[in-house]
Motif scaffolding. Structure first.
Motif, PDB file in Angstrom:
ATOM      1  N   THR A   1       6.146  -3.845  -5.828  1.00 30.61           N
ATOM      2  CA  THR A   1       7.276  -4.738  -5.600  1.00 30.61           C
ATOM      3  C   THR A   1       8.483  -3.953  -5.115  1.00 30.61           C
ATOM      4  N   GLY A   2       9.434  -4.681  -4.546  1.00 30.64           N
ATOM      5  CA  GLY A   2      10.658  -4.073  -4.073  1.00 30.64           C
ATOM      6  C   GLY A   2      11.564  -5.122  -3.473  1.00 30.64           C
TER       7      GLY A   2
ATOM      8  N   ALA B   1       8.326  -3.706   2.397  1.00 28.61           N
ATOM      9  CA  ALA B   1       7.094  -3.719   3.186  1.00 28.61           C
ATOM     10  C   ALA B   1       7.514  -3.832   4.650  1.00 28.61           C
ATOM     11  N   LEU B   2       7.411  -2.737   5.391  1.00 29.20           N
ATOM     12  CA  LEU B   2       8.008  -2.678   6.729  1.00 29.20           C
ATOM     13  C   LEU B   2       6.973  -2.298   7.783  1.00 29.20           C
TER      14      LEU B   2
ATOM     15  N   LEU C   1       5.008   0.892   2.946  1.00 31.38           N
ATOM     16  CA  LEU C   1       5.399   0.263   1.691  1.00 31.38           C
ATOM     17  C   LEU C   1       6.267   1.237   0.911  1.00 31.38           C
ATOM     18  N   ALA C   2       7.526   0.892   0.712  1.00 28.15           N
ATOM     19  CA  ALA C   2       8.459   1.780   0.013  1.00 28.15           C
ATOM     20  C   ALA C   2       8.303   1.596  -1.495  1.00 28.15           C
ATOM     21  N   ALA C   3       7.103   1.869  -1.981  1.00 25.39           N
ATOM     22  CA  ALA C   3       6.797   1.724  -3.408  1.00 25.39           C
ATOM     23  C   ALA C   3       5.510   2.465  -3.692  1.00 25.39           C
ATOM     24  N   LEU C   4       5.347   2.860  -4.946  1.00 31.39           N
ATOM     25  CA  LEU C   4       4.117   3.492  -5.415  1.00 31.39           C
ATOM     26  C   LEU C   4       3.636   2.750  -6.658  1.00 31.39           C
ATOM     27  N   PRO C   5       2.340   2.815  -6.969  1.00 35.20           N
ATOM     28  CA  PRO C   5       1.882   2.245  -8.233  1.00 35.20           C
ATOM     29  C   PRO C   5       2.642   2.860  -9.405  1.00 35.20           C
TER      30      PRO C   5
ATOM     31  N   GLY D   1       5.214  10.959   0.797  1.00 35.58           N
ATOM     32  CA  GLY D   1       6.370  11.057  -0.083  1.00 35.58           C
ATOM     33  C   GLY D   1       6.391   9.939  -1.102  1.00 35.58           C
ATOM     34  N   HIS D   2       7.444   9.118  -1.064  1.00 37.88           N
ATOM     35  CA  HIS D   2       7.600   8.036  -2.037  1.00 37.88           C
ATOM     36  C   HIS D   2       7.180   6.690  -1.453  1.00 37.88           C
ATOM     37  N   ARG D   3       6.372   6.721  -0.442  1.00 36.55           N
ATOM     38  CA  ARG D   3       5.892   5.467   0.127  1.00 36.55           C
ATOM     39  C   ARG D   3       4.408   5.565   0.462  1.00 36.55           C
TER      40      ARG D   3
END
Length: 270
Positions: free
Chosen positions: A37-38, A43-44, A53-57, A96-98
């Motif tokens: 989520t974010g 989600a770009l 996706l600018a998110a990680l599990p 990285g973080h995505r």
């Protein structure tokens, strides 16, 4: 009806999404579904076949470190308020973080069985204390109640030849029956007839389920195997019945800072 490219209307929908479900496999071959989520824009689409996706599990999630190298991914973007959803499948890797997906299949799904929910205001979502994960090989009494009261869950599947997929299931509370601490069943209603989930399950019965606590932001991930009884139409509106054997369970408290309020059941729900 679908191909590898992200058309402009799909790109607009993805860019406005605030939640996606991602399915994949761990190093042991178990299939899991996870929630990402974010804010709008997390989600770009970067181009016609690349989605970032600018998110990680969350910490403790079985797929937290799964994407250090590329592996198959199946993504479902869902807008519970407008009852819209879109699927994108292809290899996923971490930068990285995505996470970044190279899309091989992109398709819109109909709104069947999507329960309507409204995101709560930002002030509520900021009250977030960080994820706390716990695991087991069987469902606790609390988890059994959670599943038995659910009106929605997500299922991830995978086949070595065709990659991963994530899809959505919805019904009235109680449509998923807990038949034991390591067994579930649910009716399967008429869908889009692509058989992307069932096609994978015919080749590999392993799959992963995801249940979301929409009000508190917790998630329940269950991995195991499915058996499809194509002749059991005993539940009203069902075309078949799915039996699931639990192998592992992971519950993540505070998996997301998003919260939703239930508004209405889908008109498609029997």
């Amino acid at each position: 009806m679908f191909g590898p490219h992200i058309p402009a209307p799909h790109a607009e929908f993805l860019s406005g999404s605030r939640m996606v479900v991602l399915g994949s496999v761990d190093d042991e071959g178990a299939v899991w579904a996870t929630l990402l989520t974010g804010p709008s824009g997390f989600a770009l689409p970067l181009d016609e076949t690349t989605l970032a996706l600018a998110a990680l599990p969350a910490d403790g999630d079985p797929l937290r470190y799964a994407f250090e190298a590329a592996r198959p991914g199946g993504l479902l973007a869902l807008d519970p308020l407008r009852a819209r959803r879109l699927r994108a499948n292809g290899p996923v890797h971490r930068e990285g973080h995505r996470l970044v997906m190279r899309t091989e299949q992109v398709l819109r799904n109909c709104a069947k069985y999507v329960q309507q929910r409204r995101p709560l205001p930002d002030g509520v979502r900021r009250a977030h204390s960080g994820p706390v994960a716990s695991g087991s090989t069987r469902l606790t009494a609390r988890q059994q109640r959670w599943i038995g009261e659910a009106d929605t869950f997500f299922v991830a599947s995978h086949s070595p030849e065709h990659g991963a997929d994530a899809s959505h299931r919805g019904g009235r509370p109680g449509f998923v029956t807990v038949t034991g601490e390591r067994s579930l069943r649910w009716p399967d209603y008429r869908g889009n007839s692509f058989y992307m989930t069932f096609g994978n399950l015919e080749l590999d019965p392993r799959c992963g389920l995801l249940f979301v606590d929409w009000e508190k932001g917790h998630t329940l991930q269950v991995t195991g195997e499915c058996h499809v009884d194509w002749d059991d139409r005993s539940a009203p509106g069902s075309e078949r019945t799915v039996h699931f054997t639990v192998r592992r369970v992971v519950q993540v408290e505070n998996a997301t800072w998003l919260r939703w309020r239930f508004l209405a059941y889908s008109s498609s729900v029997p």
